[in-house]
Scaffold this motif. Sequence first.
Motif, PDB file in Angstrom:
ATOM      1  N   ALA A   1      55.509  29.991  38.009  1.00 26.72           N
ATOM      2  CA  ALA A   1      54.130  29.549  37.816  1.00 26.72           C
ATOM      3  C   ALA A   1      53.581  28.883  39.075  1.00 26.72           C
ATOM      4  O   ALA A   1      52.411  29.096  39.441  1.00 26.72           O
ATOM      5  N   ILE A   2      54.408  28.085  39.758  1.00 30.89           N
ATOM      6  CA  ILE A   2      53.977  27.451  41.012  1.00 30.89           C
ATOM      7  C   ILE A   2      53.681  28.507  42.069  1.00 30.89           C
ATOM      8  O   ILE A   2      52.683  28.426  42.804  1.00 30.89           O
ATOM      9  N   THR A   3      54.542  29.522  42.146  1.00 30.44           N
ATOM     10  CA  THR A   3      54.320  30.614  43.097  1.00 30.44           C
ATOM     11  C   THR A   3      53.031  31.352  42.785  1.00 30.44           C
ATOM     12  O   THR A   3      52.252  31.682  43.687  1.00 30.44           O
ATOM     13  N   GLY A   4      52.789  31.612  41.501  1.00 27.78           N
ATOM     14  CA  GLY A   4      51.554  32.260  41.104  1.00 27.78           C
ATOM     15  C   GLY A   4      50.330  31.427  41.433  1.00 27.78           C
ATOM     16  O   GLY A   4      49.267  31.975  41.784  1.00 27.78           O
ATOM     17  N   PHE A   5      50.453  30.105  41.331  1.00 24.78           N
ATOM     18  CA  PHE A   5      49.336  29.201  41.648  1.00 24.78           C
ATOM     19  C   PHE A   5      48.906  29.359  43.102  1.00 24.78           C
ATOM     20  O   PHE A   5      47.709  29.443  43.407  1.00 24.78           O
ATOM     21  N   PHE A   6      49.875  29.408  44.016  1.00 21.62           N
ATOM     22  CA  PHE A   6      49.551  29.425  45.443  1.00 21.62           C
ATOM     23  C   PHE A   6      49.347  30.829  46.011  1.00 21.62           C
ATOM     24  O   PHE A   6      48.840  30.968  47.124  1.00 21.62           O
ATOM     25  N   ILE A   7      49.742  31.873  45.277  1.00 26.12           N
ATOM     26  CA  ILE A   7      49.507  33.240  45.733  1.00 26.12           C
ATOM     27  C   ILE A   7      48.363  33.879  44.954  1.00 26.12           C
ATOM     28  O   ILE A   7      47.436  34.454  45.535  1.00 26.12           O
ATOM     29  N   GLY A   8      48.407  33.784  43.632  1.00 24.67           N
ATOM     30  CA  GLY A   8      47.365  34.378  42.803  1.00 24.67           C
ATOM     31  C   GLY A   8      46.018  33.717  42.987  1.00 24.67           C
ATOM     32  O   GLY A   8      44.970  34.379  42.915  1.00 24.67           O
ATOM     33  N   GLY A   9      46.007  32.389  43.249  1.00 21.17           N
ATOM     34  CA  GLY A   9      44.751  31.679  43.452  1.00 21.17           C
ATOM     35  C   GLY A   9      43.951  32.213  44.636  1.00 21.17           C
ATOM     36  O   GLY A   9      42.785  32.625  44.486  1.00 21.17           O
ATOM     37  N   PRO A  10      44.534  32.225  45.852  1.00 29.35           N
ATOM     38  CA  PRO A  10      43.812  32.797  46.999  1.00 29.35           C
ATOM     39  C   PRO A  10      43.459  34.268  46.815  1.00 29.35           C
ATOM     40  O   PRO A  10      42.393  34.716  47.247  1.00 29.35           O
ATOM     41  N   SER A  11      44.347  35.025  46.175  1.00 30.24           N
ATOM     42  CA  SER A  11      44.064  36.440  45.942  1.00 30.24           C
ATOM     43  C   SER A  11      42.823  36.604  45.069  1.00 30.24           C
ATOM     44  O   SER A  11      41.947  37.441  45.354  1.00 30.24           O
ATOM     45  N   ASN A  12      42.714  35.802  44.023  1.00 32.88           N
ATOM     46  CA  ASN A  12      41.546  35.869  43.144  1.00 32.88           C
ATOM     47  C   ASN A  12      40.270  35.467  43.874  1.00 32.88           C
ATOM     48  O   ASN A  12      39.205  36.070  43.671  1.00 32.88           O
ATOM     49  N   MET A  13      40.353  34.457  44.734  1.00 30.20           N
ATOM     50  CA  MET A  13      39.172  33.987  45.449  1.00 30.20           C
ATOM     51  C   MET A  13      38.636  35.035  46.413  1.00 30.20           C
ATOM     52  O   MET A  13      37.426  35.284  46.490  1.00 30.20           O
ATOM     53  N   ILE A  14      39.538  35.666  47.181  1.00 25.57           N
ATOM     54  CA  ILE A  14      39.082  36.648  48.157  1.00 25.57           C
ATOM     55  C   ILE A  14      38.465  37.855  47.464  1.00 25.57           C
ATOM     56  O   ILE A  14      37.416  38.365  47.881  1.00 25.57           O
ATOM     57  N   SER A  15      39.092  38.309  46.379  1.00 22.39           N
ATOM     58  CA  SER A  15      38.624  39.532  45.732  1.00 22.39           C
ATOM     59  C   SER A  15      37.367  39.330  44.898  1.00 22.39           C
ATOM     60  O   SER A  15      36.695  40.305  44.565  1.00 22.39           O
ATOM     61  N   SER A  16      37.023  38.086  44.579  1.00 18.43           N
ATOM     62  CA  SER A  16      35.859  37.865  43.717  1.00 18.43           C
ATOM     63  C   SER A  16      34.796  37.019  44.405  1.00 18.43           C
ATOM     64  O   SER A  16      33.774  37.540  44.867  1.00 18.43           O
TER      65      SER A  16
END
Length: 472
Positions: free
Chosen positions: A397-412
Amino acid sequence: MAVPGSLRRQPANRGLVSHCTHHHIVVFLLTFFSYSLLHASRKTFSNVKVSISNQWTPSCLNSTAPELQPYELWNSSHLFTNAEEATLFLGTLDTIFLFSYAVGLFVSGIVGDRLNLRWVLSFGMCSSALVVFSFGTLTEWLHFYNKWFYCCLWVVNGLLQSTGWPCVVAVMGNWFGKAGRGFVFGLWSACASVGNILGAFLASCVLKYGYEYAFLVTASVQFAGGVIVFFGLLTSPKEVGLPELGADEDDVSVEEDANRPLMGSDDVDDDDRNYSIQAADNDNEPKAIGFFQACCLPGVVLYSLAYACLKLVNYSFFFWLPFYLSNNFGWKEAEADQLSIWYDVGGIIGGTIQGLISDVLQKRAPVLAVSLLFAVGSLFGYSRSPNSKPINAVIMAITGFFIGGPSNMISSAISADLGRQDVVKGSSEALATVTGIVDGTGSIGAAVGQYLVSLIQENLGWMWVFYFFILM
């Protein structure tokens, strides 16, 4: 259209609330769940890789093969002589899908800016559902196994699924302005993670009956969602007589600073305001910009390249996490599917919180940079996770927080910022094209990464895969 003075002088966050109607909520939910369903069908494939690999491998080399299956059927239907070859082909299918998806994104963005977004999105959802059904369910029911047929279906599926993201981001960009966009889009971009969770849940529920039923369920739900989108989605406020965002934002001089692109540069030269990619028209109808014109917009190329590296890592977790948990720790496939949900939970929280922080700071780039620095540490820690499900879930979950978060921001949020810069004069007709370029470039990086992951894992082991992620 002029804006009343009371609204013109409101802060950015209050302006967002005052303009929110039930139409905004419906658009938010419809676009959210339409892309969630597209991601759910993709997640199904990653969640049943172990079952597919078992089906494609001869029973004499497969300890998990069903005892009731006739030996003659195994000899006639198996595609590969061992599980390693099957795994490599599964990685090849991921690569094929992402390459066709990337090509489709460049095209779909242009098409979305020129045709009705609702038609394009609905067509992509329904057609993709039929392809997924044919790939996973129909071929198994007919006992038809052919590598070239699987490859062709997955190419078509990638092209059809590419219609989703540019269309939903463009629709959201039409309805929600820059005021609070980081938070709104951060929360909304959780649609991909919710789709992953939904796909994992549906697959784990019916996997005991056979992997073909996992494809059947997700394809049926996606097809129904495409029908609902066709009859219910409003692509622009002008369809219901509401003012468009460009009209409001042009007149709000007090909020001018809040409406500038949040790409990291503090100031935009006054002379730049005199330039526009689109010629001024007296009929006030925005025209779609060209592909190369969109590439020349400030920040588009740089964020596209950055997203190529980031999406490689994010999609590697998306495609390979359940397989890694089963292969590395020996956990049951259904348990691995359910545990992989925690990566998406971290991504949902990360995208929302980091989007809110970027709104407060009025900058997106510093938030992304700090998050990715922490992502390096979390990847290193997860690569050494012990054989414990609770500990693995927390680090995941911590890994998803720091990888998925930036990924979501750039794509949206950032894609919407790039598509509504001052040099485009707020034209909605650049949104889908810019989004397609950013996400398409990211998908090319992700496509190359999926084949490299399977290759590195086969020759060097999973630890070197995580080193590769850290490098990216």
